[in-house]
Write a protein that holds these residues in place. Structure first.
Motif, short mmCIF file in Angstrom:
data_model
loop_
_atom_site.label_atom_id
_atom_site.label_comp_id
_atom_site.label_asym_id
_atom_site.label_seq_id
_atom_site.Cartn_x
_atom_site.Cartn_y
_atom_site.Cartn_z
N TYR A 36 0.81 -1.22 0.00
CA TYR A 36 0.00 0.00 0.00
C TYR A 36 0.85 1.27 0.00
CZ TYR A 36 -4.49 -2.31 0.49
OH TYR A 36 -5.62 -3.05 0.24
N ILE A 91 -9.44 1.22 3.55
CA ILE A 91 -8.38 1.38 2.56
C ILE A 91 -8.87 0.75 1.25
CG2 ILE A 91 -6.51 1.39 4.25
CD1 ILE A 91 -6.05 -1.56 3.67
N THR A 122 0.01 4.65 -2.17
CA THR A 122 -1.43 4.78 -2.42
C THR A 122 -2.02 5.82 -1.47
OG1 THR A 122 -2.06 3.06 -0.83
CG2 THR A 122 -1.51 2.35 -3.06
N VAL A 154 -3.96 1.44 7.17
CA VAL A 154 -3.81 -0.01 7.00
C VAL A 154 -3.96 -0.71 8.35
CG1 VAL A 154 -2.22 -1.85 6.34
CG2 VAL A 154 -2.33 0.25 4.97
#
Length: 463
Positions: free
Chosen positions: A18, A287, A21, A28
């Motif tokens: 991730y 997420i 992003t 997360v």
């Protein structure tokens, strides 16, 4: 920030995936904790549902109970069929076995009798004896179920199923009416039986009135339980000597009881736990979901390693999986699903507060459920002589019943949506999507706020 209960290596790989992003490290970690909370709640909810079924003598309706009944049905059916052939042989001396009344001109097949008997045994044994492994494995006459109680209960359930079968063949509504009359003491048992016989005759059904006395029920139940012990082994028969004082004298009595097999109890406990671990509610993610790909068709969009997996296509089989992987053009479909589920949503706080205010009003607004049930129409004895008025009452009663059931469902959904909106307010939300066999996309999260819920649920979302 709470540390999620995942391996450190897995967390490092997930954070790397991730990186770059819109999701931060905290997002997360929050998503992992969010999934743990959902899984814990789902686990407890499933176990409570099984406990409630155990207390209400409906354990055979649960998933674990259905598994147990289905696994044992063939064995008990074969044993009952053999026993039927044995007791129905002509030329045997003595009176006919009472168990023949299960089969002579009765509407239930041997398989149906075995099915009802298994359900009745599971329901009464699990409730009366409990499903705690230690209690069952140490069971005795004091903690187990009286033999005659089990036998009478099993026979009573079969007898009731036979009556319902006859009534279904005649007219379900007529049967329901006379049963309700019998419950309210408007009809005696004999009059109720005669009324049912007349209805059967009206519908050209050869109804055989067959009353089972208490001795009949115990004898029939004992015959069934004997075959259940021999064929399935889920229960065993035991005897204890109990001292009973009668007047000034004391005497020893043999008390017969049935006890669940410890291996079967352990199997039920393991089945409950396995079902509870597999079942989970799906809520929006904090997420972007894990993207679907040719390599990720069955693992699902959620990121916690202990969250139950979800396939891209509902009911996906190995054949379907292979077909998709052999068609490169399907990648465009996967890309479309990923594009839809990567759209960030937010809770519209203004609409959420407006929905909460509207629910508090006396009159329902904007299609929201009413605060109280629709009143049921009152019954009048005059309806018995006026068929048109009786039919109007039946239609009005059914209409009120359907409206109240719908109101209860809508009320639960809207309050779940308000609770979810309150909890997730101020954060970006993502809705993982799956497909059905026709290729239609659906959001997985249907508990709480959802882009495919009722109007009020959808209105609480903005993007």
């Amino acid at each position: 920030m709470d540390t999620p209960n995942v391996p450190s290596d897995y967390l490092s790989v997930l954070l790397s995936a991730y990186q770059g992003t819109a999701a931060s490290v905290n997002d997360v970690v929050d998503q992992l904790n969010h999934e743990e909370t959902i899984r814990t709640y789902s686990h407890q909810r499933t176990l409570k549902r099984h406990q409630a079924a155990r207390d209400n003598s409906t354990y055979s309706d649960t998933q674990a109970g259905r598994y147990a009944v289905e696994a044992l049905l063939d064995k008990l059916e074969a044993s009952l069929e053999q026993g039927r052939e044995l007791i129905s042989r002509k030329g045997l001396p003595g009176a006919k076995h009472r168990a023949l009344r299960l089969f002579d001109k009765q509407p239930l097949s041997t398989r149906a009798i075995a099915y009802v008997a298994l359900r009745a045994t599971v329901d009464c044994q699990v409730k009366w004896q409990g499903s705690n492994a230690a209690d069952v494995m140490n069971g005795s006459a004091a903690t187990s179920v009286s033999g005659t109680a089990v036998e009478a209960h099993v026979a009573k359930r079969i007898y009731a199923e036979m009556k319902a079968k006859w009534a279904h063949r005649a007219a379900a509504l007529s049967f329901k009416n006379f049963v309700e009359q019998q419950k309210t003491s408007q009809l005696s048992r004999a009059k109720a039986e005669r009324a049912l016989s007349r209805r059967m005759e009206h519908h050209n059904i050869n109804y055989i009135e067959d009353q089972w006395s208490p001795k009949d029920r115990i004898a029939i139940g004992a015959w069934i339980m004997e075959h259940m012990i021999l064929s399935t082994g889920i229960v065993s028969l035991g005897r204890d000597v109990v001292t009973s004082a009668v007047g000034a004298k004391a005497r020893d009595l043999n008390k017969q009881y049935y006890k669940l097999d410890p291996d079967f109890v352990q199997w039920v406990i393991n089945a409950e736990e396995g079902i509870a671990l597999r079942e989970t509610l799906h809520e929006p993610m904090l997420i972007p979901p894990r993207p679907w790909s040719m390599d990720n068709l069955v693992s699902g969009p959620y990121v916690h390693p202990e969250t139950p997996t979800t396939p891209l296509v509902k009911g996906m089989t190995k054949y379907t999986h292979g077909e998709i992987q052999n068609r490169p053009a399907f990648q465009e479909v996967i890309d479309a699903v990923n594009a839809v589920q990567n759209v960030p949503y937010r809770i519209n706080d203004y609409v959420r507060d407006a929905v909460r205010w509207a629910l508090e009003q006396d009159d329902p607004l904007a299609g929201l459920p009413a605060a109280e049930d629709v009143p049921y129409p009152k019954w009048s004895d005059d309806f018995r002589d006026d068929q048109e008025a009786k039919q109007r009452w039946i239609r009005a009663f059914r209409d009120a019943e359907n409206k109240n059931a719908k109101r209860a469902s809508q009320t639960y959904a809207i309050h779940a949506a308000l609770l979810g909106a309150e909890k997730l307010s101020g954060r970006d939300l993502y809705f993982p999507h799956v497909m059905d066999s026709r290729g239609r996309m659906y959001p997985l999260a249907v508990f709480g706020v959802s882009p495919q819920g009722a109007d009020a649920q959808k209105a609480m979302l903005q993007f």
